[in-house]
Scaffold this motif. Structure first.
Motif, PDB file in Angstrom:
ATOM      1  N   ALA A 146      79.034  59.368  61.038  1.00 62.08           N
ATOM      2  CA  ALA A 146      79.881  60.625  60.348  1.00 62.08           C
ATOM      3  C   ALA A 146      80.237  60.227  58.838  1.00 62.08           C
ATOM      4  O   ALA A 146      80.277  59.382  58.320  1.00 62.08           O
ATOM      5  CB  ALA A 146      81.011  60.623  61.483  1.00 62.08           C
ATOM      6  N   ASP A 147      80.741  61.428  58.587  1.00 59.33           N
ATOM      7  CA  ASP A 147      81.400  61.903  57.167  1.00 59.33           C
ATOM      8  C   ASP A 147      82.745  60.889  57.193  1.00 59.33           C
ATOM      9  O   ASP A 147      83.626  60.884  58.098  1.00 59.33           O
ATOM     10  CB  ASP A 147      81.634  63.168  56.762  1.00 59.33           C
ATOM     11  N   GLY A 148      82.850  59.910  56.214  1.00 61.11           N
ATOM     12  CA  GLY A 148      83.749  58.979  56.270  1.00 61.11           C
ATOM     13  C   GLY A 148      83.374  57.500  56.924  1.00 61.11           C
ATOM     14  O   GLY A 148      84.162  56.610  56.615  1.00 61.11           O
ATOM     15  N   GLY A 149      82.243  57.548  57.799  1.00 64.86           N
ATOM     16  CA  GLY A 149      82.004  56.401  58.347  1.00 64.86           C
ATOM     17  C   GLY A 149      81.174  55.464  57.346  1.00 64.86           C
ATOM     18  O   GLY A 149      80.775  55.871  56.149  1.00 64.86           O
ATOM     19  N   TYR A 150      81.283  54.111  57.609  1.00 66.06           N
ATOM     20  CA  TYR A 150      81.038  53.234  56.652  1.00 66.06           C
ATOM     21  C   TYR A 150      80.090  52.051  57.366  1.00 66.06           C
ATOM     22  O   TYR A 150      80.621  51.601  58.396  1.00 66.06           O
ATOM     23  CB  TYR A 150      82.035  52.687  55.806  1.00 66.06           C
ATOM     24  N   ILE A 151      79.015  51.572  56.777  1.00 66.02           N
ATOM     25  CA  ILE A 151      78.333  50.442  57.127  1.00 66.02           C
ATOM     26  C   ILE A 151      78.132  49.670  55.915  1.00 66.02           C
ATOM     27  O   ILE A 151      77.662  49.895  54.753  1.00 66.02           O
ATOM     28  CB  ILE A 151      77.081  50.911  57.720  1.00 66.02           C
ATOM     29  N   GLY A 152      78.782  48.381  55.963  1.00 72.07           N
ATOM     30  CA  GLY A 152      78.665  47.398  55.046  1.00 72.07           C
ATOM     31  C   GLY A 152      77.572  46.625  54.654  1.00 72.07           C
ATOM     32  O   GLY A 152      77.164  46.099  53.612  1.00 72.07           O
ATOM     33  N   GLY A 153      76.650  46.588  55.785  1.00 72.79           N
ATOM     34  CA  GLY A 153      75.181  45.657  55.610  1.00 72.79           C
ATOM     35  C   GLY A 153      74.238  46.900  55.632  1.00 72.79           C
ATOM     36  O   GLY A 153      74.096  47.846  55.096  1.00 72.79           O
ATOM     37  N   ASP A 154      73.149  46.539  56.586  1.00 71.19           N
ATOM     38  CA  ASP A 154      71.833  47.259  56.756  1.00 71.19           C
ATOM     39  C   ASP A 154      71.963  48.276  57.947  1.00 71.19           C
ATOM     40  O   ASP A 154      72.742  47.818  59.066  1.00 71.19           O
ATOM     41  CB  ASP A 154      70.774  46.517  56.941  1.00 71.19           C
ATOM     42  N   LEU A 155      71.311  49.294  58.009  1.00 73.87           N
ATOM     43  CA  LEU A 155      71.286  50.053  59.210  1.00 73.87           C
ATOM     44  C   LEU A 155      69.817  49.915  59.923  1.00 73.87           C
ATOM     45  O   LEU A 155      68.990  50.508  58.821  1.00 73.87           O
ATOM     46  CB  LEU A 155      71.623  51.699  58.982  1.00 73.87           C
ATOM     47  N   SER A 156      69.378  49.414  60.919  1.00 70.68           N
ATOM     48  CA  SER A 156      68.163  49.507  61.504  1.00 70.68           C
ATOM     49  C   SER A 156      68.294  50.407  62.799  1.00 70.68           C
ATOM     50  O   SER A 156      69.036  50.043  63.625  1.00 70.68           O
ATOM     51  CB  SER A 156      67.621  48.178  61.783  1.00 70.68           C
ATOM     52  N   ALA A 157      67.741  51.639  62.799  1.00 69.30           N
ATOM     53  CA  ALA A 157      67.653  52.378  63.645  1.00 69.30           C
ATOM     54  C   ALA A 157      66.321  53.003  64.397  1.00 69.30           C
ATOM     55  O   ALA A 157      65.283  53.171  63.717  1.00 69.30           O
ATOM     56  CB  ALA A 157      68.396  53.890  63.208  1.00 69.30           C
ATOM     57  N   ALA A 158      66.324  52.797  65.775  1.00 76.49           N
ATOM     58  CA  ALA A 158      65.160  53.484  66.478  1.00 76.49           C
ATOM     59  C   ALA A 158      65.818  54.480  67.361  1.00 76.49           C
ATOM     60  O   ALA A 158      66.266  54.255  68.331  1.00 76.49           O
ATOM     61  CB  ALA A 158      64.475  52.289  67.350  1.00 76.49           C
ATOM     62  N   SER A 159      65.823  55.950  67.043  1.00 77.19           N
ATOM     63  CA  SER A 159      66.450  56.799  67.711  1.00 77.19           C
ATOM     64  C   SER A 159      65.353  58.188  67.789  1.00 77.19           C
ATOM     65  O   SER A 159      64.560  58.398  67.369  1.00 77.19           O
ATOM     66  CB  SER A 159      67.635  57.134  67.040  1.00 77.19           C
ATOM     67  N   GLY A 160      66.149  58.983  68.769  1.00 84.89           N
ATOM     68  CA  GLY A 160      65.484  60.406  68.728  1.00 84.89           C
ATOM     69  C   GLY A 160      65.800  61.255  67.305  1.00 84.89           C
ATOM     70  O   GLY A 160      65.094  61.731  66.726  1.00 84.89           O
ATOM     71  N   LYS A 161      67.078  61.032  66.999  1.00 83.89           N
ATOM     72  CA  LYS A 161      67.681  61.498  65.848  1.00 83.89           C
ATOM     73  C   LYS A 161      68.631  60.825  64.999  1.00 83.89           C
ATOM     74  O   LYS A 161      69.355  60.009  65.666  1.00 83.89           O
ATOM     75  CB  LYS A 161      68.335  63.006  66.205  1.00 83.89           C
ATOM     76  N   ALA A 170      64.795  53.408  59.399  1.00 79.36           N
ATOM     77  CA  ALA A 170      65.046  54.536  60.693  1.00 79.36           C
ATOM     78  C   ALA A 170      63.614  54.889  61.101  1.00 79.36           C
ATOM     79  O   ALA A 170      62.703  55.392  60.134  1.00 79.36           O
ATOM     80  CB  ALA A 170      65.975  55.361  60.401  1.00 79.36           C
ATOM     81  N   SER A 171      63.338  55.099  62.316  1.00 76.85           N
ATOM     82  CA  SER A 171      62.349  55.591  62.912  1.00 76.85           C
ATOM     83  C   SER A 171      62.764  56.520  64.008  1.00 76.85           C
ATOM     84  O   SER A 171      63.618  56.260  64.799  1.00 76.85           O
ATOM     85  CB  SER A 171      61.221  54.434  63.476  1.00 76.85           C
ATOM     86  N   ALA A 172      62.482  57.780  63.981  1.00 77.56           N
ATOM     87  CA  ALA A 172      63.119  58.746  64.830  1.00 77.56           C
ATOM     88  C   ALA A 172      62.031  59.998  64.862  1.00 77.56           C
ATOM     89  O   ALA A 172      60.983  60.325  64.265  1.00 77.56           O
ATOM     90  CB  ALA A 172      64.522  58.975  64.137  1.00 77.56           C
ATOM     91  N   GLU A 173      62.412  60.868  65.603  1.00 77.85           N
ATOM     92  CA  GLU A 173      61.731  62.071  65.708  1.00 77.85           C
ATOM     93  C   GLU A 173      62.227  63.160  64.441  1.00 77.85           C
ATOM     94  O   GLU A 173      61.461  63.834  63.969  1.00 77.85           O
ATOM     95  CB  GLU A 173      61.890  63.074  66.893  1.00 77.85           C
ATOM     96  N   GLU A 174      63.549  62.909  64.230  1.00 81.66           N
ATOM     97  CA  GLU A 174      64.124  63.724  63.108  1.00 81.66           C
ATOM     98  C   GLU A 174      65.242  62.873  62.383  1.00 81.66           C
ATOM     99  O   GLU A 174      66.126  62.191  63.047  1.00 81.66           O
ATOM    100  CB  GLU A 174      64.816  64.901  63.583  1.00 81.66           C
ATOM    101  N   ILE A 175      65.261  63.048  61.011  1.00 83.68           N
ATOM    102  CA  ILE A 175      66.180  62.149  60.143  1.00 83.68           C
ATOM    103  C   ILE A 175      66.747  63.230  59.219  1.00 83.68           C
ATOM    104  O   ILE A 175      66.108  63.620  58.659  1.00 83.68           O
ATOM    105  CB  ILE A 175      65.610  61.214  59.255  1.00 83.68           C
TER     106      ILE A 175
END
Length: 368
Positions: free
Chosen positions: A125-140, A153-158
């Protein structure tokens, strides 16, 4: 559809993998409860917590392994968060890594290191923070906040609207990159069509690869795969009913009794079984026993789906005012289960529940 199901199928693998590399189960304090568990004080230990709704408002000075319907982190977790749930919300702080397998993951707060998500929907979300890497397997996947490291990231929609401090590797049918977004490193993406990228959005190189879709081949392949899965499960079901007819019918009858408790029991038993099997493999001498244990575990997971199918078939046929033999109930229930499991996100959750609820009942029956 495939990505959502893939994400849900990773739920156990994610939890088990990262638990194994941290501690053994004995190193955790276990907290179990009913509908709602609220942790609002300071805990100086690693914890395993299971409940329908889990709310962490206090401080945990260690790792947290959580399993539930809804998990909310409003306080502080000093180390790792490993969670399998329907919905996960992080509005507080996680001091190290986050490993999530869930229907949804929403991060409003801070994660100081890496995030690995296998979900139906992942949102920073807006204001959210990740200090490292993001690896995501999601629908969106929706990124509105900031990521200091890389995103894969791998998804149907990004939908990318935030700031990426490293490289971005994106794979989706539909990708949108806002003019407000920024990628300091390289961008490599694969999608159905090229995405409009404003000048200056990407700091280094941009590489696009067009995805090729073969709709007819995909449909035929999916139907064939589904048919093979169905026939294979029917065969397993017939063998099971031939060997343990009364046992399977009795377990099936328990499906509607305390399903939440059975689901959590099945989840925790599966995690612990993988841990024990891993420890057996580490000891070398225990490898044969570990192999037997894993094979037994896989067989029991298939048997669990058969048991769920018996209950589903019997329930639906009763509603239609029809009665039938157990093998017909099983075949009909399996067909319904496989059709429902094809529904994005929801279907995967149903399939997961249909596996873990009977698995939990099998364990509780054996224990008693």
């Amino acid at each position: 559809m495939k990505m959502s199901l893939q994400a849900l199928c990773k739920i156990m693998l994610l939890a088990v993998t990262f638990m194994l590399f941290c501690h053994t189960a004995a190193a955790y304090t276990t907290i179990e409860g009913g509908d709602t568990i609220v942790i609002d004080d300071v805990i100086d230990d690693d914890i395993i917590v299971a409940g329908r709704t889990i709310i962490i408002e206090g401080t945990v000075n260690g790792d947290v392994v959580a399993a539930g319907g809804t998990v909310e982190v409003k306080g502080t977790i000093e180390q790792d968060l490993i969670v399998a749930a329907g919905d996960v919300t992080i509005s507080g702080t996680v001091g190290d890594d986050v490993r999530v397998a869930s229907g949804t993951l929403t991060i409003y707060g801070d994660v100081q290191d890496d995030v690995l998500s296998a979900t139906g929907k992942t949102t920073l979300a807006d204001g959210g923070y990740i200090g490292g890497d993001l690896s995501a397997a999601s629908g969106k996947v929706t990124i509105l906040g900031d990521i200091d490291g890389n995103i894969e990231a791998s998804a149907e929609e990004i939908d990318l609207q935030g700031n990426i401090g490293g490289d971005a590797d994106l794979n989706a049918e539909k990708i949108s990159i806002s003019s407000e977004a920024s990628i300091d490193g390289n961008l490599e993406y694969r999608s159905k069509s090229e995405t409009k990228i404003e000048e200056g959005t990407v700091g280094n190189n941009v590489q696009y690869t067009k995805m090729e879709y073969r709709d007819n081949g995909g449909i035929v392949s999916s139907l064939l795969s589904g048919l093979i899965s169905y026939l294979g499960l029917v065969l397993i079901g017939l063998i099971g009913l031939a060997i343990w007819p009364e046992y399977m019918k009795n377990i099936a009858a328990k499906t509607s009794k305390s399903p939440g408790k059975a689901f959590l029991t099945g989840l925790l038993v599966l995690i612990l079984a993988f841990i024990i099997a891993f420890l057996l493999f580490v000891t070398i001498i225990g490898i044969p026993l570990g192999l037997i244990m894993l094979i037994t575990l896989v067989v029991m997971l298939y048997v669990s789906r058969i048991i769920a199918s018996i209950w589903i078939g019997r329930y639906l046929l009763d509603k239609m005012g029809k009665s039938s033999r157990t093998m017909n109930e099983m075949a009909f229930g399996l067909l319904v289960l496989l059709l429902v499991s094809a529904i994005p996100i929801i279907g995967g959750l149903v399939y997961l529940a249909a596996t873990l609820i009977p698995f939990g009942n099998i364990y509780m029956t054996a224990r008693n």
